[in-house]
Design an enzyme around this catalytic site. Structure first.
Site, PDB file in Angstrom:
ATOM      1  CE  LYS A  78      -1.843   2.771   3.053  1.00 18.79           C
ATOM      2  NZ  LYS A  78      -1.976   3.971   2.230  1.00 18.79           N
TER       3      LYS A  78
ATOM      4  CD  GLU B 298      13.207   0.840   9.532  1.00 15.68           C
ATOM      5  OE1 GLU B 298      13.653   1.845  10.124  1.00 15.68           O
ATOM      6  OE2 GLU B 298      13.822  -0.228   9.463  1.00 15.68           O
TER       7      GLU B 298
ATOM      8  CB  CYS C  61      12.655   9.130   8.955  1.00 12.48           C
ATOM      9  SG  CYS C  61      13.763   8.202   7.891  1.00 12.48           S
TER      10      CYS C  61
ATOM     11  CD  GLU D   3       9.287  12.566  12.451  1.00  8.68           C
ATOM     12  OE1 GLU D   3       8.167  12.025  12.537  1.00  8.68           O
ATOM     13  OE2 GLU D   3      10.252  12.039  11.868  1.00  8.68           O
TER      14      GLU D   3
HETATM   15  P1  NAD Z   1       1.948   7.982   8.369  1.00  7.18           P
HETATM   16  O1  NAD Z   1       2.211   7.175   9.577  1.00  7.18           O
HETATM   17  O2  NAD Z   1       0.876   8.980   8.416  1.00  7.18           O
HETATM   18  O3  NAD Z   1       1.588   7.048   7.140  1.00  7.18           O
HETATM   19  C1  NAD Z   1       2.459   6.021   6.682  1.00  7.18           C
HETATM   20  C2  NAD Z   1       1.646   5.000   5.914  1.00  7.18           C
HETATM   21  O4  NAD Z   1       0.760   4.370   6.837  1.00  7.18           O
HETATM   22  C3  NAD Z   1       0.774   5.578   4.815  1.00  7.18           C
HETATM   23  O5  NAD Z   1       0.739   4.684   3.729  1.00  7.18           O
HETATM   24  C4  NAD Z   1      -0.586   5.675   5.486  1.00  7.18           C
HETATM   25  O6  NAD Z   1      -1.652   5.642   4.558  1.00  7.18           O
HETATM   26  C5  NAD Z   1      -0.567   4.432   6.339  1.00  7.18           C
HETATM   27  N1  NAD Z   1      -1.494   4.471   7.482  1.00  7.18           N
HETATM   28  C6  NAD Z   1      -2.069   5.551   8.076  1.00  7.18           C
HETATM   29  N2  NAD Z   1      -2.902   5.166   9.058  1.00  7.18           N
HETATM   30  C7  NAD Z   1      -2.852   3.815   9.111  1.00  7.18           C
HETATM   31  C8  NAD Z   1      -3.472   2.837   9.929  1.00  7.18           C
HETATM   32  N3  NAD Z   1      -4.317   3.164  10.890  1.00  7.18           N
HETATM   33  N4  NAD Z   1      -3.177   1.542   9.718  1.00  7.18           N
HETATM   34  C9  NAD Z   1      -2.294   1.182   8.770  1.00  7.18           C
HETATM   35  N5  NAD Z   1      -1.685   2.073   7.942  1.00  7.18           N
HETATM   36  C10 NAD Z   1      -1.946   3.368   8.115  1.00  7.18           C
HETATM   37  O7  NAD Z   1       3.363   8.612   7.965  1.00  7.18           O
HETATM   38  P2  NAD Z   1       3.646   9.630   6.793  1.00  7.18           P
HETATM   39  O8  NAD Z   1       3.104  10.944   7.200  1.00  7.18           O
HETATM   40  O9  NAD Z   1       3.237   9.022   5.490  1.00  7.18           O
HETATM   41  O10 NAD Z   1       5.245   9.642   6.792  1.00  7.18           O
HETATM   42  C11 NAD Z   1       5.996  10.448   7.614  1.00  7.18           C
HETATM   43  C12 NAD Z   1       6.517   9.658   8.796  1.00  7.18           C
HETATM   44  O11 NAD Z   1       7.265   8.535   8.329  1.00  7.18           O
HETATM   45  C13 NAD Z   1       7.476  10.444   9.645  1.00  7.18           C
HETATM   46  O12 NAD Z   1       7.195  10.223  10.997  1.00  7.18           O
HETATM   47  C14 NAD Z   1       8.834   9.856   9.280  1.00  7.18           C
HETATM   48  O13 NAD Z   1       9.809  10.015  10.277  1.00  7.18           O
HETATM   49  C15 NAD Z   1       8.490   8.444   9.030  1.00  7.18           C
HETATM   50  N6  NAD Z   1       9.508   7.796   8.201  1.00  7.18           N
HETATM   51  C16 NAD Z   1      10.358   6.914   8.800  1.00  7.18           C
HETATM   52  C17 NAD Z   1      11.369   6.317   8.047  1.00  7.18           C
HETATM   53  C18 NAD Z   1      12.347   5.363   8.678  1.00  7.18           C
HETATM   54  O14 NAD Z   1      13.059   4.705   7.947  1.00  7.18           O
HETATM   55  N7  NAD Z   1      12.411   5.264   9.992  1.00  7.18           N
HETATM   56  C19 NAD Z   1      11.490   6.601   6.684  1.00  7.18           C
HETATM   57  C20 NAD Z   1      10.588   7.495   6.119  1.00  7.18           C
HETATM   58  C21 NAD Z   1       9.593   8.079   6.891  1.00  7.18           C
END
Ligand code: NAD
Length: 491
Positions: free
Chosen positions: A176, A251, A285, A386
């Protein structure tokens, strides 16, 4: 023409039944609609999972030799290379990042497939010397069906960090993408289709996190869920995964310290600190969002850093003059602006930036100035939470002990760096930083060979390297009796 994206399930491109509720996909530099994506229902997601399950059980992928699977991965990498410019342009248009950043992502995505193609050919089990007449061995097997959930900041690269090891290990997958950024991943699945990966092995389902993502996390037919995204959503995934105790890899977010000692090469430290926070407009991130500077050079550093930050050219990703691009969504832009207001209210001093950029046509998109805060207390929200944007705090410290205390003083533990010309001190300090990804005298380089992931609330498990493959493999011990005789135990 605006593209209607589709799901890719069992080798077919299909729409969701919910045709009256499509997701508008925007170019964040212009707010132009560049695509529509399905908002897939729970039932349709379950159907994709069922396909992945049946395909896994059929052995059409897991029973291939590693050489056969590796050859598919190589062909996918070649396809990415062949469509490099197209994928770069799509990533720029959908995510808002500048071209140089997208070039890194797409190039690295191809290399990631090649890395796992190579690795899977070498991964072996183990044998143990145990008392005769036994022979013990350990073999590695795929976990089964993998649910892969990806964020919007590195849309294609984060998808590939999961897809490449999952497929290499012999799993079938349902992926997804983030609702905001589904474009490059959809193109990638077209390329996967073109290389002839057997149908049902790699499935793509668009939609809301709360529907598609949640279904993947909950499903009893998914054996491992691999998630990259925010810490809050990650915690929810972990809870949802308890139904069948599936493997979970998370992650998550970060608030990473960048520690600069007085004996650091000053110009290098300033340059790398700028790169550490403003690469990817801070939507990274591992961003170095907390700069810690030793007292003797603190004032000089703040002045030099802020001056250079104020000179950064922010603009559309497809303009070669831009040095960083747009926030990927209006929501993210507003969130960052809200944090800037919180910082001011908390009493921090804004040295530069702090505004949305609207001149020269930038009002069409979601652009924010590079923003620097000083005079911060360590418990302020802008230091602890963050922000995920081009906002950095600079704090002074005195000596190694205080540097380490400040570095480790948040709930996160993703990344961190130390700048010093004293190698022993740099190593002493970096060893004490409780983060999974660290650097000395540099910031941000990553390698497919090295584990990527966080301590504390930055995650569980590691992507990339041999560790990234572990997430998608089970290990099994096999004990073989070489003298097939009764034990006599109950005689
Ligand atoms: P997010 O948590 O809002 O969404 C991530 C994914 O999860 C999306 O595909 C979203 O649709 C899905 N999602 C949302 N709600 C969900 C639920 N209830 N159940 C299952 N899936 C769900 O994050 P974002 O805003 O897309 O990305 C930014 C975040 O990602 C930041 O916190 C960043 O630090 C983190 N990030 C971490 C890494 C790493 O390697 N540690 C890398 C990139 C981004």
């Amino acid at each position: 023409m605006t593209k209607q994206l589709k799901n890719y399930i069992n080798g077919e491109w299909t729409d969701s039944s919910q045709t009256d509720d499509r997701n508008e996909v925007l170019n964040p530099a212009t707010q132009e609609v560049i695509a529509y994506a399905p908002r897939t229902t729970k039932e349709e997601t379950e159907e994709a999972i069922r396909v992945a399950r049946e395909t896994y059980e059929s052995g059409v992928w897991s029973d291939l030799t590693v050489h056969e699977r590796a050859a598919y991965l190589d062909r996918i990498a070649d396809q990415i290379d062949e469509h490099f410019e197209e994928l770069v342009d799509l990533e720029v248009a959908n995510n808002g990042k500048i071209k140089a950043e997208a070039e890194f992502d797409i190039g690295d995505a191809a290399e990631c497939f090649r890395y796992y193609s190579g690795l899977i050919r070498t991964v072996q089990g183990e044998t143990y010397e145990v008392p005769e007449p036994m022979q013990a061995m350990v073999v590695r097997e795929p976990v089964g069906v993998a649910g892969l959930i990806v964020p919007w900041n590195l849309p294609m690269l984060m998808a590939v960090w999961k897809l490449a090891p999952a497929l290499a290990a012999g799993n079938t997958v349902v992926l997804k993408p983030a609702e905001l950024t589904p474009v490059t991943t959809t193109r990638l699945f077209e390329l996967i289709d073109e290389v002839g990966v057997p149908k049902g092995v790699a499935n793509l389902v668009h939609g809301r996190g709360s529907v598609v993502g949640q279904t993947l996390a909950e499903s009893d037919d998914v054996d491992v869920v691999s998630f990259t995204g925010s810490t809050d959503v990650g915690k929810g995934i972990m809870k949802a995964a308890t139904g069948n105790l599936k493997k979970v890899s998370l992650e998550l977010g970060g608030k990473s310290p960048n520690i600069i000692f007085a004996d650091a090469k000053f110009d290098v430290a300033v340059d790398m600190a700028l790169f550490g926070i403003f690469f990817g407009a801070g939507q990274v991130c591992s961003a170095g969002s907390r700069i810690l500077v030793e007292e003797p050079i603190y004032d000089r550093f703040v002045e030099a850093f802020s001056k250079r930050a104020s000179e950064i050219r922010v603009g559309p990703g497809n303009d070669p003059n831009s040095q960083f691009g747009a926030m990927t969504s209006e929501k993210q832009m507003n969130r960052v602006l809200e944090y800037i207001e919180i910082g001011k209210k908390e009493g921090a001093t804004l040295v530069t930036g702090g505004q949305r950029l609207t001149e020269n046509g930038l009002d069409r998109g979601f652009f924010i100035e590079p923003t620097v805060f000083v005079d911060v207390d360590n418990d302020m929200r802008i230091v602890q939470e963050e922000i995920f944007g081009p906002v950095v705090t600079i704090q002074p410290f005195n000596g190694e002990k205080e540097a380490i205390e400040l570095a480790n003083s948040t709930d996160y533990g993703l990344a961190g760096a130390v700048f010093s010309q004293d190698p022993a001190k740099a190593l002493r300090v970096i060893k004490k930083v409780r983060s999974g990804i660290t650097w000395v005298n540099t910031y941000h380089p990553t390698y497919n060979e090295a584990p990527w992931g966080g301590y504390k609330q930055s995650g569980i498990g590691r992507s990339l390297g041999t560790y990234g493959l572990d997430d998608f493999q089970e290990v099994k011990q096999i004990n073989i009796n070489l003298e097939v005789e009764p034990t006599g135990w109950f005689d």
